[in-house]
Scaffold this active site. Structure first.
Site, PDB file in Angstrom:
ATOM      1  CG  ASN A  21      -2.190  -0.814   0.914  1.00 55.22           C
ATOM      2  OD1 ASN A  21      -3.033  -0.423   0.115  1.00 55.22           O
ATOM      3  ND2 ASN A  21      -2.300  -1.984   1.548  1.00 55.22           N
ATOM      4  NE  ARG A  72      -2.282   2.717  23.381  1.00 58.59           N
ATOM      5  CZ  ARG A  72      -3.519   2.290  23.094  1.00 58.59           C
ATOM      6  NH1 ARG A  72      -3.690   1.197  22.388  1.00 58.59           N
ATOM      7  NH2 ARG A  72      -4.556   2.936  23.536  1.00 58.59           N
ATOM      8  CG  HIS A 116      -9.857  -3.498   8.143  1.00 55.21           C
ATOM      9  ND1 HIS A 116      -8.961  -4.047   9.034  1.00 55.21           N
ATOM     10  CD2 HIS A 116     -10.909  -4.344   8.079  1.00 55.21           C
ATOM     11  CE1 HIS A 116      -9.459  -5.192   9.492  1.00 55.21           C
ATOM     12  NE2 HIS A 116     -10.638  -5.392   8.930  1.00 55.21           N
ATOM     13  CD  GLU A 149      -9.088   7.344  22.301  1.00 57.97           C
ATOM     14  OE1 GLU A 149      -8.931   6.554  23.251  1.00 57.97           O
ATOM     15  OE2 GLU A 149      -9.266   8.563  22.438  1.00 57.97           O
ATOM     16  N   GLY A 150     -11.192   3.124  18.582  1.00 54.80           N
ATOM     17  CA  GLY A 150     -11.567   1.714  18.495  1.00 54.80           C
ATOM     18  C   GLY A 150     -10.683   0.977  17.495  1.00 54.80           C
ATOM     19  CG  ASP A 152      -9.783  -2.280  11.977  1.00 50.66           C
ATOM     20  OD1 ASP A 152      -8.900  -1.479  11.644  1.00 50.66           O
ATOM     21  OD2 ASP A 152      -9.550  -3.481  12.221  1.00 50.66           O
TER      22      ASP A 152
END
Ligand code: GRF
Length: 220
Positions: A21, A72, A116, A149-150, A152
């Site tokens: 990609n 993180r 995705h 923040e989820g 996908d």
């Protein structure tokens, strides 16, 4: 989603793997199909072939290993620092295998995109193609969405579909979807570059030159 029409996107690309990609974005930028300058490619994996692709294209590239940070937030702070140092204004995740949290997303609100390999919201997360085969769906596809923040879950910008053949393996379906991804990602980013992204009825879409919403991409 506010760059002026015809603005050149100052793009940072985050990768972890082979980078096909990324290659599609580099090729589209070079051909002029995408008004973007890839300012830097960052991988969290040292051996990622995507780094080689960046090198071949003469694009700055670096490794930021998540294992080198205590948490993180510290990892994301370093990513932000490196992206800003290169003048990046928009981020494209291209096979980047880490979930990004609020520290990172606050740095580029609404300006982080992901691709995705499924027709979201179906089959989020890992092994989307395998999930699609297991579910017995007859159409699969790819989605470019804004990252929230989820996993996908963010607003969908553009989707394309391909058939699932009864003879498909995970590999053959993945290859068919990947070809589609290489068309979709530059197209979505060019929509942003051209200022053609609009919110309509609480959903986000890319309109064409005449303000119409184009048909979804079908790529048999
Ligand atoms: C693609 O299928 C992409 O949708 C997913 O990871 C894969 C990356 O492939 N997020 P590549 O590294 O771009 O070849």
């Amino acid at each position: 989603m506010d760059p002026a029409p015809s603005a050149q996107l100052q793009l940072g690309v985050l990768v972890s793997g082979s980078g096909t990609n990324l290659q599609a974005l580099l090729d589209a930028s070079r051909s002029g199909e995408l008004s973007a300058s890839v300012r830097v490619v960052i991988s969290n994996r040292p051996g990622a072939y995507a780094l080689e692709r960046a090198a071949q294209a003469g694009v700055p590239h670096e490794v930021v290993r998540h294992q080198d940070f205590p948490n993180r937030e510290a990892f994301e702070d370093r990513l932000l620092e490196r992206l800003r140092a290169q003048g990046v204004e928009w981020i494209a995740l291209a096979g980047f295998m880490r979930v990004l949290g609020s520290t990172f997303l606050r740095g580029y609100p609404g300006r982080v995109l992901n691709i995705h390999p499924s027709l979201l919201p179906a089959f989020p997360g890992l092994h989307a193609q395998k999930q699609a085969l297991a579910a017995g769906v007859k159409l699969a596809g790819a989605t470019v969405h804004v990252v929230d923040e989820g996993v996908d879950t963010g607003p969908i910008l553009i989707q394309g579909a391909v058939p699932v053949l009864h003879t498909d393996t995970e590999e053959t379906l993945s290859q068919r979807i990947l070809k589609l991804e290489h068309l979709l990602y530059p197209r979505a980013l060019q929509g942003i570059a051209a200022g053609r992204v609009q919110w309509r009825d609480g959903r986000v879409c890319i309109v064409d030159d005449s303000g119409q919403i184009p048909e979804p991409l079908w790529f048999p």
